[in-house]
Design a protein around this motif. Structure first.
Motif, PDB file in Angstrom:
ATOM      1  N   GLY A   1       0.832  -1.193   0.000  1.00 46.35           N
ATOM      2  CA  GLY A   1       0.000   0.000   0.000  1.00 46.35           C
ATOM      3  C   GLY A   1       0.867   1.244   0.000  1.00 46.35           C
ATOM      4  N   ARG A   2       0.238   2.404  -0.108  1.00 53.20           N
ATOM      5  CA  ARG A   2       0.964   3.673  -0.148  1.00 53.20           C
ATOM      6  C   ARG A   2       0.180   4.738   0.588  1.00 53.20           C
ATOM      7  NH1 ARG A   2       2.875   7.597  -5.188  1.00 53.20           N
ATOM      8  NH2 ARG A   2       2.070   9.508  -4.266  1.00 53.20           N
ATOM      9  N   ILE A   3       0.924   5.601   1.310  1.00 48.96           N
ATOM     10  CA  ILE A   3       0.327   6.761   1.959  1.00 48.96           C
ATOM     11  C   ILE A   3       1.255   7.939   1.755  1.00 48.96           C
ATOM     12  CG2 ILE A   3       1.325   6.020   4.171  1.00 48.96           C
ATOM     13  CD1 ILE A   3      -0.857   7.610   5.576  1.00 48.96           C
ATOM     14  N   THR A   4       0.695   9.118   1.425  1.00 51.64           N
ATOM     15  CA  THR A   4       1.482  10.330   1.239  1.00 51.64           C
ATOM     16  C   THR A   4       1.313  11.220   2.459  1.00 51.64           C
ATOM     17  OG1 THR A   4       1.180  10.223  -1.160  1.00 51.64           O
ATOM     18  CG2 THR A   4       1.925  12.320  -0.237  1.00 51.64           C
ATOM     19  N   LEU A   5       2.437  11.564   3.084  1.00 50.27           N
ATOM     20  CA  LEU A   5       2.426  12.473   4.209  1.00 50.27           C
ATOM     21  C   LEU A   5       2.670  13.893   3.710  1.00 50.27           C
ATOM     22  CD1 LEU A   5       4.536  10.358   6.726  1.00 50.27           C
ATOM     23  CD2 LEU A   5       2.065  10.410   6.437  1.00 50.27           C
ATOM     24  N   ARG A   6       2.835  14.826   4.626  1.00 45.54           N
ATOM     25  CA  ARG A   6       3.071  16.211   4.237  1.00 45.54           C
ATOM     26  C   ARG A   6       4.437  16.370   3.582  1.00 45.54           C
ATOM     27  NH1 ARG A   6       1.944  19.004   9.870  1.00 45.54           N
ATOM     28  NH2 ARG A   6       3.436  20.454   8.968  1.00 45.54           N
ATOM     29  N   ASP A   7       4.582  17.494   2.849  1.00 45.99           N
ATOM     30  CA  ASP A   7       5.851  17.861   2.228  1.00 45.99           C
ATOM     31  C   ASP A   7       6.336  16.841   1.201  1.00 45.99           C
ATOM     32  OD1 ASP A   7       5.864  20.125   3.847  1.00 45.99           O
ATOM     33  OD2 ASP A   7       6.982  19.111   5.429  1.00 45.99           O
ATOM     34  N   GLY A   8       5.409  16.129   0.577  1.00 51.22           N
ATOM     35  CA  GLY A   8       5.783  15.232  -0.506  1.00 51.22           C
ATOM     36  C   GLY A   8       6.494  13.975  -0.079  1.00 51.22           C
ATOM     37  N   VAL A   9       6.273  13.523   1.160  1.00 51.97           N
ATOM     38  CA  VAL A   9       6.880  12.287   1.645  1.00 51.97           C
ATOM     39  C   VAL A   9       5.884  11.151   1.429  1.00 51.97           C
ATOM     40  CG1 VAL A   9       7.817  11.053   3.634  1.00 51.97           C
ATOM     41  CG2 VAL A   9       8.267  13.499   3.349  1.00 51.97           C
ATOM     42  N   ALA A  10       6.259  10.185   0.615  1.00 51.36           N
ATOM     43  CA  ALA A  10       5.399   9.034   0.349  1.00 51.36           C
ATOM     44  C   ALA A  10       5.979   7.809   1.039  1.00 51.36           C
ATOM     45  CB  ALA A  10       5.269   8.777  -1.144  1.00 51.36           C
TER      46      ALA A  10
END
Length: 219
Positions: free
Chosen positions: A95-104
């Motif tokens: 799976g994938r999750i994107t956090l703030r500031d473009g951190v995946a």
């Protein structure tokens, strides 16, 4: 809770995206790909909730490799405490999750049954760190994962999945029962809920950055 340990036989990996362009302030960075990509493993014993956690937090439809449990596994797979479980992960969850500031964060759930542990070495390549999910009803099922990441020198956190019918213990009690070092974070979570699962991932990233001497700024 038992504190016996078993003896069993993954480094930061970031991908830098191109320099930011003059895109509008409201531009969705996910359309162009993340600035930084991190690989994290979700490990633990059979039936502790690895597939559930990956599915709860993933912003994409998670990839699953679940197969039905059959009579072939009788006497081989330990179903103690999870007798109602009918499927098992035979390769990985993704799976994938994107956090703030473009951190995946790219999540790789490991298979929990001993006969599939040979997959761990491949899945652990290039991982920033690992989440070891635990169940207080079957803490011994967590020892293999803890031993593996300790021996590999891979940063990890222990996240206790709080099942409704499980006894509640404080993190210091769990730390003592699992015999893990004081610097390893121990968290309580509900793998079914995205916010709880995300906090576990953020805690792992912050822990790995501290060990690497990097920034401790919250993500």
């Amino acid at each position: 809770m038992n504190s016996a340990r078993s003896d069993l036989p993954p480094q930061p990996d970031t991908l830098d995206a191109p320099e930011p362009s003059d895109a509008p302030a409201d531009h969705d960075e996910r359309l162009d790909g993340p600035r930084v990509a991190l690989k994290i493993l979700v490990a633990g014993g059979f039936g502790v909730g690895k597939t559930t956690l990956v599915g709860a937090v993933s912003e994409i439809r998670p990839l699953r490799t679940e197969e039905a449990l059959t009579d072939v596994g009788v006497g081989v797979d330990d179903l103690d405490g999870v007798a109602a479980k009918t499927t098992t992960t035979v390769a990985m969850d993704f799976g994938r999750i994107t956090l703030r500031d473009g951190v995946a964060i790219y999540l790789f759930g490991t298979p929990g049954q001993e006969r599939f542990w040979f997959m761990w070495n491949e899945l652990s390549r290039g991982a920033l760190g690992a989440v070891v999910l635990a169940d207080t009803r079957r803490l011994m099922a967590s020892f293999a994962s803890i031993d593996y990441f300790e021996q590999k020198g891979t940063p990890f956190v222990v996240a206790v999945n709080c099942f409704e019918d499980a006894e509640r213990y404080d993190p210091p009690e769990i730390r003592m029962a699992l015999d893990i070092d004081p610097h390893v974070p121990v968290l309580l979570c509900d793998a079914r809920h995205a916010l709880s699962a995300k906090q576990v991932l953020v805690s792992l990233v912050e822990h790995a950055l501290r060990l690497a001497g990097g920034s401790s700024r919250r993500l």
